[in-house]
Motif scaffolding. Structure first.
Motif, PDB file in Angstrom:
ATOM      1  N   ASN A 705      -2.273   3.448 -13.181  1.00  0.00           N
ATOM      2  CA  ASN A 705      -2.271   4.122 -11.881  1.00  0.00           C
ATOM      3  C   ASN A 705      -0.976   3.807 -11.148  1.00  0.00           C
ATOM      4  O   ASN A 705      -0.400   2.723 -11.313  1.00  0.00           O
ATOM      5  CB  ASN A 705      -3.443   3.665 -11.002  1.00  0.00           C
ATOM      6  CG  ASN A 705      -4.778   4.184 -11.489  1.00  0.00           C
ATOM      7  OD1 ASN A 705      -5.395   3.589 -12.359  1.00  0.00           O
ATOM      8  ND2 ASN A 705      -5.220   5.297 -10.946  1.00  0.00           N
ATOM      9  N   LEU A 706      -0.548   4.771 -10.351  1.00  0.00           N
ATOM     10  CA  LEU A 706       0.634   4.569  -9.510  1.00  0.00           C
ATOM     11  C   LEU A 706       0.363   5.150  -8.136  1.00  0.00           C
ATOM     12  O   LEU A 706      -0.038   6.313  -8.014  1.00  0.00           O
ATOM     13  CB  LEU A 706       1.857   5.252 -10.126  1.00  0.00           C
ATOM     14  CG  LEU A 706       3.137   5.228  -9.275  1.00  0.00           C
ATOM     15  CD1 LEU A 706       3.637   3.799  -9.095  1.00  0.00           C
ATOM     16  CD2 LEU A 706       4.219   6.107  -9.900  1.00  0.00           C
ATOM     17  N   TRP A 707       0.547   4.334  -7.097  1.00  0.00           N
ATOM     18  CA  TRP A 707       0.452   4.804  -5.717  1.00  0.00           C
ATOM     19  C   TRP A 707       1.843   4.770  -5.097  1.00  0.00           C
ATOM     20  O   TRP A 707       2.460   3.697  -5.010  1.00  0.00           O
ATOM     21  CB  TRP A 707      -0.459   3.905  -4.884  1.00  0.00           C
ATOM     22  CG  TRP A 707      -1.923   4.012  -5.176  1.00  0.00           C
ATOM     23  CD1 TRP A 707      -2.528   4.780  -6.124  1.00  0.00           C
ATOM     24  CD2 TRP A 707      -2.966   3.304  -4.495  1.00  0.00           C
ATOM     25  NE1 TRP A 707      -3.877   4.609  -6.087  1.00  0.00           N
ATOM     26  CE2 TRP A 707      -4.183   3.712  -5.097  1.00  0.00           C
ATOM     27  CE3 TRP A 707      -3.004   2.379  -3.461  1.00  0.00           C
ATOM     28  CZ2 TRP A 707      -5.419   3.217  -4.676  1.00  0.00           C
ATOM     29  CZ3 TRP A 707      -4.228   1.880  -3.036  1.00  0.00           C
ATOM     30  CH2 TRP A 707      -5.430   2.299  -3.637  1.00  0.00           C
ATOM     31  N   LEU A 708       2.348   5.918  -4.683  1.00  0.00           N
ATOM     32  CA  LEU A 708       3.524   5.986  -3.816  1.00  0.00           C
ATOM     33  C   LEU A 708       2.967   6.137  -2.407  1.00  0.00           C
ATOM     34  O   LEU A 708       2.535   7.217  -2.008  1.00  0.00           O
ATOM     35  CB  LEU A 708       4.400   7.181  -4.195  1.00  0.00           C
ATOM     36  CG  LEU A 708       4.857   7.255  -5.653  1.00  0.00           C
ATOM     37  CD1 LEU A 708       5.747   8.464  -5.866  1.00  0.00           C
ATOM     38  CD2 LEU A 708       5.560   5.978  -6.078  1.00  0.00           C
ATOM     39  N   TRP A 709       2.963   5.029  -1.693  1.00  0.00           N
ATOM     40  CA  TRP A 709       2.178   4.927  -0.455  1.00  0.00           C
ATOM     41  C   TRP A 709       3.129   4.582   0.679  1.00  0.00           C
ATOM     42  O   TRP A 709       3.466   3.406   0.880  1.00  0.00           O
ATOM     43  CB  TRP A 709       1.113   3.852  -0.645  1.00  0.00           C
ATOM     44  CG  TRP A 709      -0.030   3.886   0.316  1.00  0.00           C
ATOM     45  CD1 TRP A 709      -0.336   4.875   1.196  1.00  0.00           C
ATOM     46  CD2 TRP A 709      -1.026   2.887   0.462  1.00  0.00           C
ATOM     47  NE1 TRP A 709      -1.461   4.553   1.889  1.00  0.00           N
ATOM     48  CE2 TRP A 709      -1.915   3.339   1.449  1.00  0.00           C
ATOM     49  CE3 TRP A 709      -1.266   1.655  -0.153  1.00  0.00           C
ATOM     50  CZ2 TRP A 709      -3.018   2.594   1.855  1.00  0.00           C
ATOM     51  CZ3 TRP A 709      -2.359   0.917   0.234  1.00  0.00           C
ATOM     52  CH2 TRP A 709      -3.234   1.379   1.233  1.00  0.00           C
ATOM     53  N   GLY A 710       3.575   5.633   1.372  1.00  0.00           N
ATOM     54  CA  GLY A 710       4.580   5.413   2.398  1.00  0.00           C
ATOM     55  C   GLY A 710       5.841   4.852   1.760  1.00  0.00           C
ATOM     56  O   GLY A 710       6.354   5.360   0.762  1.00  0.00           O
ATOM     57  N   GLU A 711       6.351   3.759   2.330  1.00  0.00           N
ATOM     58  CA  GLU A 711       7.537   3.113   1.776  1.00  0.00           C
ATOM     59  C   GLU A 711       7.193   2.187   0.612  1.00  0.00           C
ATOM     60  O   GLU A 711       8.085   1.682  -0.070  1.00  0.00           O
ATOM     61  CB  GLU A 711       8.243   2.298   2.872  1.00  0.00           C
ATOM     62  CG  GLU A 711       8.792   3.157   4.023  1.00  0.00           C
ATOM     63  CD  GLU A 711       9.464   2.298   5.071  1.00  0.00           C
ATOM     64  OE1 GLU A 711       9.342   1.057   5.004  1.00  0.00           O
ATOM     65  OE2 GLU A 711      10.121   2.876   5.959  1.00  0.00           O
ATOM     66  N   TRP A 712       5.906   1.959   0.401  1.00  0.00           N
ATOM     67  CA  TRP A 712       5.473   1.006  -0.612  1.00  0.00           C
ATOM     68  C   TRP A 712       5.067   1.729  -1.894  1.00  0.00           C
ATOM     69  O   TRP A 712       4.629   2.878  -1.873  1.00  0.00           O
ATOM     70  CB  TRP A 712       4.289   0.173  -0.104  1.00  0.00           C
ATOM     71  CG  TRP A 712       4.661  -0.757   1.010  1.00  0.00           C
ATOM     72  CD1 TRP A 712       4.834  -0.444   2.331  1.00  0.00           C
ATOM     73  CD2 TRP A 712       4.948  -2.154   0.902  1.00  0.00           C
ATOM     74  NE1 TRP A 712       5.191  -1.547   3.050  1.00  0.00           N
ATOM     75  CE2 TRP A 712       5.269  -2.618   2.200  1.00  0.00           C
ATOM     76  CE3 TRP A 712       4.947  -3.062  -0.161  1.00  0.00           C
ATOM     77  CZ2 TRP A 712       5.598  -3.945   2.453  1.00  0.00           C
ATOM     78  CZ3 TRP A 712       5.266  -4.384   0.090  1.00  0.00           C
ATOM     79  CH2 TRP A 712       5.592  -4.813   1.385  1.00  0.00           C
ATOM     80  N   SER A 713       5.200   0.999  -2.997  1.00  0.00           N
ATOM     81  CA  SER A 713       4.745   1.508  -4.297  1.00  0.00           C
ATOM     82  C   SER A 713       3.886   0.437  -4.956  1.00  0.00           C
ATOM     83  O   SER A 713       4.236  -0.750  -4.913  1.00  0.00           O
ATOM     84  CB  SER A 713       5.935   1.838  -5.206  1.00  0.00           C
ATOM     85  OG  SER A 713       6.809   2.775  -4.588  1.00  0.00           O
ATOM     86  N   PHE A 714       2.770   0.869  -5.571  1.00  0.00           N
ATOM     87  CA  PHE A 714       1.877  -0.057  -6.246  1.00  0.00           C
ATOM     88  C   PHE A 714       1.703   0.413  -7.694  1.00  0.00           C
ATOM     89  O   PHE A 714       1.214   1.524  -7.942  1.00  0.00           O
ATOM     90  CB  PHE A 714       0.531  -0.140  -5.528  1.00  0.00           C
ATOM     91  CG  PHE A 714       0.627  -0.739  -4.152  1.00  0.00           C
ATOM     92  CD1 PHE A 714       0.490  -2.109  -3.982  1.00  0.00           C
ATOM     93  CD2 PHE A 714       0.888   0.046  -3.045  1.00  0.00           C
ATOM     94  CE1 PHE A 714       0.598  -2.681  -2.707  1.00  0.00           C
ATOM     95  CE2 PHE A 714       1.002  -0.507  -1.781  1.00  0.00           C
ATOM     96  CZ  PHE A 714       0.855  -1.880  -1.608  1.00  0.00           C
ATOM     97  N   VAL A 715       2.119  -0.443  -8.620  1.00  0.00           N
ATOM     98  CA  VAL A 715       2.023  -0.159 -10.053  1.00  0.00           C
ATOM     99  C   VAL A 715       0.775  -0.882 -10.554  1.00  0.00           C
ATOM    100  O   VAL A 715       0.733  -2.121 -10.602  1.00  0.00           O
ATOM    101  CB  VAL A 715       3.283  -0.644 -10.783  1.00  0.00           C
ATOM    102  CG1 VAL A 715       3.136  -0.428 -12.292  1.00  0.00           C
ATOM    103  CG2 VAL A 715       4.521   0.089 -10.253  1.00  0.00           C
ATOM    104  N   ILE A 716      -0.247  -0.107 -10.929  1.00  0.00           N
ATOM    105  CA  ILE A 716      -1.590  -0.654 -11.115  1.00  0.00           C
ATOM    106  C   ILE A 716      -2.022  -0.554 -12.581  1.00  0.00           C
ATOM    107  O   ILE A 716      -1.903   0.515 -13.201  1.00  0.00           O
ATOM    108  CB  ILE A 716      -2.606   0.107 -10.220  1.00  0.00           C
ATOM    109  CG1 ILE A 716      -2.140   0.075  -8.759  1.00  0.00           C
ATOM    110  CG2 ILE A 716      -4.011  -0.487 -10.352  1.00  0.00           C
ATOM    111  CD1 ILE A 716      -2.894   1.033  -7.849  1.00  0.00           C
TER     112      ILE A 716
END
Length: 832
Positions: A705-716
């Protein structure tokens, strides 16, 4: 003295095609003295258009369409002096049709399953043959036996949209046991290379894991598959379907799960069914039609007939239905509440539950219901119809159509969860994250058909309960409502208003408010009837008009199918290419491109894969071509709050958004398989305003999973299935995923965090070196995040639509700890 006058035939009814005149001259029972206004209008239009080969009749349940269909056949039978056939979805409806014919004074005979010969008088055109769809639509149909050769002058297809599903079933080959293992042995290596993790789930026997075999793999091995499966051609499971498929096997779809596989044509070759294809006249009747184009694509009816259906102006529509989704009244009123409520109601009124699976159906046995599966539903209906019988509480599995439960036979109907269908292909298509129009409309049709089981005339009434968060969320979406028929749309809209009224009247006890509302309908309280009449029956009918674009696309697809049969693949490509741009959305354009690519594969595999790359760029749920061009999505200019506003506004009712969150939470339970967890995280990311994707599923490379969340990114990475240790290989996978991220998102490297979805007690192996700063999300963290998101949605619902604006949404997200910068501190811990 012998009196031959006794044997003189009565004066024949006029051979002219005039349904009203024929009706007047029949020796009818007293119950059929005069046609209803809607029947009269239907008869007049059918009379005026009787020379047309295909006709579509839209008329509400209980408005007398069976009578109209019988008269239509009777008139054609008298004119042509040949056999006619009335097709029904179930034997129960066959019996009802025979009874209706008797009331009209029309001779009719049941052409039953395993009956080799039809009634001789019907063969001579002196009576109507009535049978189920599967009597005609099977590869060993007795219609085509050399000693029968039954070619109808006219055919009526009752409940035509239910019939479409039955016809598709007759062209679908289901594989289990040895045939399944032989298929897996042939395609296993290639499918494993295509999607390693999904194939591992299938090899492990997971019934929930499904994989569509890519058409380039299927085409490559189709001749080998043909030879191996042909060994079973005389078996009971094969002989009624295999002759339909063997010539065009390379053009079929195949979807496989851990326990079953299904093979079916994409476009049904109904031209192989002589009794249907060569009939001079065909009448398609339905009370609920969500998508007219399906009749063109699946049953090859004339496009102009779908564009010009017969809809009697005097049709008064459906009866009274109080539709309640308890979870839209209060999210706490989940499925268990509905079960307990129905158990109480069943003490005084008949309750029927429609369940999508045996597993869900069995849950109802704990509250006193009797479960009926398969053909046993007929016995369930018989028991419900006996007033002296103690059985008041029945559950039917996969019976959303073809069952009549009028009046006291059923006063409360429950649709238990989303009716995704019983076949592997149906379940696979419904599980796709982007549901194109055809699949979506199939779900809508099943819901509408299911809701109509208990209300069989304009005077009938029933309570319809929608159980389960997933179903409440589905019907709560604006695009779903827009695709429903007039009556269903108004009744669902009324359910949203009822939910609001019940919340206001609940005084802290929403369960009691729902009980009281149900009681008002069942006890025929006048204020409820007046309210319903004002809100539903007084609204001018605004029936959805046939969709010219969809019908045109379906017609071209049908023509392309005909060209493929003749091996004229370049011509099929040419006409299919002309309609791709006409599809109403990029996702549906992608679906058409994939269908085009599967045709081109048969003569130009290189070009086919180029087309598939274009399809995949438009719709990421489609088949991933080898060496797919990887174009990861970007955040764009919209803020997180803007994305959340769009997500929330997609629901007609705020509690439908809450239902969606609860569904995500259930799917995200760490006891589920990883692929379900990954989809739950994708949906959760969307709800939180992230650009949320599944790169490994979309590209076969990158993180789960990948969240491009505002200025943040979460590599899941989803590692919920691990025991107590995360091994070295998981650390290696994380490094690869982060490298992929840095290559594809070089401008987002400052605020990127690697995340592992894992059990609370899990630790890293001594030789597993995960990236510094890696976070772990346990089940508790996931549940807390979902709970806070649910609270946020409830608060936004209480404030009302005017407050669904970015500034207020951002403020509330901060209050509930739902902003990207709050994520790590509130829901995660450092991976150790």
């Amino acid at each position: 003295m012998l009196d031959f006058s006794k044997f003189t035939a009565a004066a024949p009814v006029s051979d002219a095609f005039d349904l009203l005149a024929i009706f007047d001259k029949l020796d009818r029972k007293s119950s059929h003295t005069e046609p209803r206004p809607s029947q009269r209008e239907a008869m007049e239009q059918l009379t005026a258009r009787h020379q047309e080969r295909d006709l579509v009749l839209k008329i509400s349940t209980g408005a007398g369409k069976t009578t109209v269909g019988l008269l239509y056949l009777y008139a054609h039978m008298r004119m042509a002096k040949g056999p006619v056939v009335f097709l029904c979805p179930t034997v129960q409806l066959v019996q009802q049709t025979l009874a209706e014919a008797s009331q009209l004074g029309i001779r009719a005979s049941h052409y039953a399953a395993r009956e080799p010969h039809p009634d001789p008088e019907c063969m001579r055109g002196e009576g109507i043959l009535v049978c189920t769809y599967d009597k005609l639509f099977n590869a060993k149909t007795t219609f085509d036996r050399s000693d029968v050769r039954l070619l109808p002058v006219a055919v009526v297809l009752d409940d035509a949209h239910a019939g479409v599903e039955l016809v598709r079933k007759s062209f679908t080959l289901s594989l289990t046991g040895a045939p399944l293992e032989k298929l897996k042995a042939i395609i296993g290596a290639s499918c494993s290379q295509y999607h390693r993790t999904r194939w591992l789930d299938i090899e492990a026997g997971d019934p929930h894991a499904t994989l569509e075999v890519p058409f380039w793999i299927w085409s490559e091995y189709s001749e080998q598959i043909l030879q191996k499966l042909h060994e079973y051609s005389d078996s009971d499971l094969f002989k009624f379907v295999w002759p339909y498929l063997q010539r065009g096997l390379a053009r079929c779809r195949c979807v496989i799960s851990g326990t079953q596989a299904e093979i079916a044509p994409d476009v049904l070759p109904v031209e192989l069914v002589r009794g249907f294809d060569k009939a001079a006249h065909r009448l398609f009747m339905s009370a609920t039609i969500a998508d007219d184009s399906v009749l063109v694509r699946e049953l090859n009816i004339a496009p102009e007939s779908a564009l010009n259906p017969i809809s009697p102006p005097s049709d008064r529509g459906l009866g009274e239905r109080m539709v309640i989704a308890p979870s839209l009244v209060d999210p706490a009123l989940e499925r268990k509440f509905v079960m307990d409520l129905c158990s109480d109601i069943a003490k005084t009124h008949n309750v029927v539950v429609l369940a999508p699976s045996e597993q869900l159906a069995r849950d109802w046995e704990d509250v006193g219901a009797c479960v009926f599966i398969g053909d046993s539903f007929s016995e369930g209906v018989r028991l419900l119809k006996q007033p002296s019988c103690a059985m008041r509480f029945a559950v039917f599995v996969q019976r959303y159509d073809g069952v009549d439960l009028p009046d006291d036979v059923c006063r409360v109907l429950v649709i238990d969860g989303l009716p995704t269908g019983e076949g592997v292909i149906d379940r696979h298509d419904a599980s796709q994250s982007i549901v194109p129009g055809g699949v979506r409309n199939k779900l809508i049709y099943r819901i509408e058909q299911g809701m109509g089981r208990a209300v069989r005339s304009h005077a009938d009434y029933a309570v319809v309960l929608l159980a389960g968060q997933e179903l409440a969320s589905f019907v709560g979406r604006q695009q779903i409502l827009e695709a429903m028929t007039h009556d269903s749309r108004n009744q669902i809209n009324l359910s949203f208003e009822l939910a609001k009224i019940l919340r206001m009247a609940s005084t802290g006890d929403p369960a009691k408010a729902v009980h009281e509302a149900v009681s008002q309908c069942l006890n025929r309280v006048q204020s409820w009837k007046d309210f319903y009449n004002q809100k539903v029956r007084s609204i001018p009918k605004d029936e959805i008009q046939p969709n010219n674009v969809r019908i045109s696309i379906s017609s071209i697809e049908r023509r392309a199918h005909d060209l493929c049969i003749s091996n004229r693949f370049p011509e099929a490509k040419e006409i299919m290419s002309s309609i791709v741009g006409d599809a109403p959305s990029a996702e549906e354009q992608g679906v058409l491109l994939q269908r085009l690519a599967s045709i081109v594969q048969l003569y130009d595999p290189t070009e086919a894969l180029k087309l598939q790359q274009g399809a995949y760029e438009k719709n990421r749920t489609l088949l991933i071509p080898p060496a797919a061009i990887k174009k990861p999505l970007q955040m764009g200019s919209k803020t997180v709050a803007m994305h959340v506003c769009e997500w929330f506004r997609a629901f007609h009712n705020g509690n439908a958004a809450v239902a969606a969150i609860r569904t995500i939470r259930a799917e995200g339970a760490y006891v589920n398989k990883a692929h379900r967890i990954e989809e739950a995280w994708r949906l959760l990311g969307e709800a939180l305003g992230a650009i949320s994707t599944r790169p490994d599923d979309e590209f076969r490379v990158g993180p789960d999973n990948l969240w491009l969340w505002g200025e943040w990114s979460f590599v899941i990475e989803a590692k919920n299935e691990r025991g107590t240790v995360l091994p070295k290989e998981d650390a290696g996978q994380q490094h690869q995923s982060m490298a992929w991220f840095h290559d594809n998102y070089p401008t987002r490297n400052e605020k990127v965090i690697p995340v592992v979805v894992a059990k609370a007690e899990v630790l890293t192996a001594t030789d597993a070196i995960f990236l510094e700063g890696s976070l772990k999300i346990s089940q508790d963290g996931f549940d807390k995040l979902c709970a806070n998101l649910e609270g946020f949605c409830l608060r936004l619902t209480e404030q009302g639509p005017v407050f669904v604006v970015p500034d207020n949404v951002h403020r509330l997200m901060r209050e509930y700890g739902l902003l990207p910068e709050q994520f790590a501190g509130k829901y995660a811990s450092l991976l150790k």
